[in-house]
Design a protein around this motif. Structure first.
Motif, short mmCIF file in Angstrom:
data_model
loop_
_atom_site.label_atom_id
_atom_site.label_comp_id
_atom_site.label_asym_id
_atom_site.label_seq_id
_atom_site.Cartn_x
_atom_site.Cartn_y
_atom_site.Cartn_z
N GLU A 112 9.23 -25.64 61.26
CA GLU A 112 10.24 -25.30 60.26
C GLU A 112 11.21 -26.47 60.09
N PRO A 113 12.05 -26.43 59.06
CA PRO A 113 13.02 -27.51 58.88
C PRO A 113 13.83 -27.72 60.18
N VAL A 115 16.85 -28.71 61.19
CA VAL A 115 18.20 -28.18 61.41
C VAL A 115 18.17 -26.65 61.45
N ASP A 116 17.30 -26.03 60.68
CA ASP A 116 17.15 -24.57 60.75
C ASP A 116 16.64 -24.16 62.13
N ALA A 117 15.66 -24.88 62.65
CA ALA A 117 15.13 -24.60 63.99
C ALA A 117 16.20 -24.81 65.05
N ALA A 119 19.49 -24.52 64.65
CA ALA A 119 20.45 -23.41 64.54
C ALA A 119 19.88 -22.14 65.17
N ALA A 120 18.60 -21.86 64.90
CA ALA A 120 17.97 -20.66 65.45
C ALA A 120 17.89 -20.73 66.97
N GLU A 121 17.57 -21.90 67.50
CA GLU A 121 17.46 -22.06 68.96
C GLU A 121 18.83 -21.94 69.63
N TRP A 147 20.32 -35.21 60.14
CA TRP A 147 20.26 -33.97 60.91
C TRP A 147 21.60 -33.65 61.56
N GLN A 150 24.16 -32.33 59.02
CA GLN A 150 23.76 -30.99 58.60
C GLN A 150 24.04 -29.97 59.71
N ALA A 151 23.72 -30.35 60.94
CA ALA A 151 23.94 -29.44 62.08
C ALA A 151 25.43 -29.17 62.28
N LYS A 154 26.45 -26.53 60.01
CA LYS A 154 25.77 -25.25 60.17
C LYS A 154 26.07 -24.54 61.50
#
Length: 181
Positions: A112-113, A115-117, A119-121, A147, A150-151, A154
């Protein structure tokens, strides 16, 4: 013993020096009785992009001198498998380097993208901080599209950006580093 979970987003395998440097950031926490755990995320290399980059690197003269190559002639599945194997080897090397530096570390390949990964982790492990370890990306960093930028927008935890294969002094423009533009 309290847990302090750190999520690392890396671009490629950490060197022994990188792992030691990351671990050194948390030695005080360990001394105070907190258990530091690292959760490593490594994006899977994009096979199609790899093929395009290889084909795009041919100069105009080479393209004219050789017959045109189409994507159907390239075994994209073989390239994908090679990318998966390389990513798995890089992750295994990273985890081994962190463990040799005295860290407790787990990791996974992400598709997955990034930064999304990340954030999820961070949410999944109740991460206390995130570290993004990459090579320099001057243009992306200039426009805050990297990254780390962006992080930071987010996540609700501190995000540290480290440059791979550079000491803290080099990154800070210290005695051995280059500073400024």
């Amino acid at each position: 013993m309290a847990d302090y979970d750190v999520v690392l987003l890396i671009e490629k395998a950490l060197s022994t020096a990188d792992a030691t440097q990351v671990r050194s950031l948390h030695t005080e926490l360990t001394a105070e009785g907190e258990r530091v755990r690292y959760h490593v995320l490594l994006p899977l290399e994009d096979a199609a992009a790899r093929v395009e980059a290889a084909m795009g690197s041919l100069s105009g003269g080479e393209m004219l001198a050789s017959p045109a190559m189409t994507m159907s002639e390239i075994d994209l599945d073989a390239v994908r498998q090679d990318c998966r194997e390389r990513s798995e080897a890089e992750l295994a090397a990273t985890l081994e380097h962190l463990r040799r530096a005295g860290a407790e570390a787990t990791g996974r390949i992400i598709t997955e993208p990034p930064v999304d990964a990340l954030a999820a982790e961070v949410a999944a492990v109740d991460g206390r901080e995130a570290i993004v370890l990459t090579r320099p990306h001057i243009v992306a960093e200039l426009f805050h599209l990297d990254w780390t930028s962006q992080a930071r927008r987010k996540l609700g935890v501190p995000v540290l950006h480290l440059l791979e294969h550079e000491t803290f002094d080099e990154q800070a423009g210290g005695p051995e580093g280059v500073s400024g533009f």
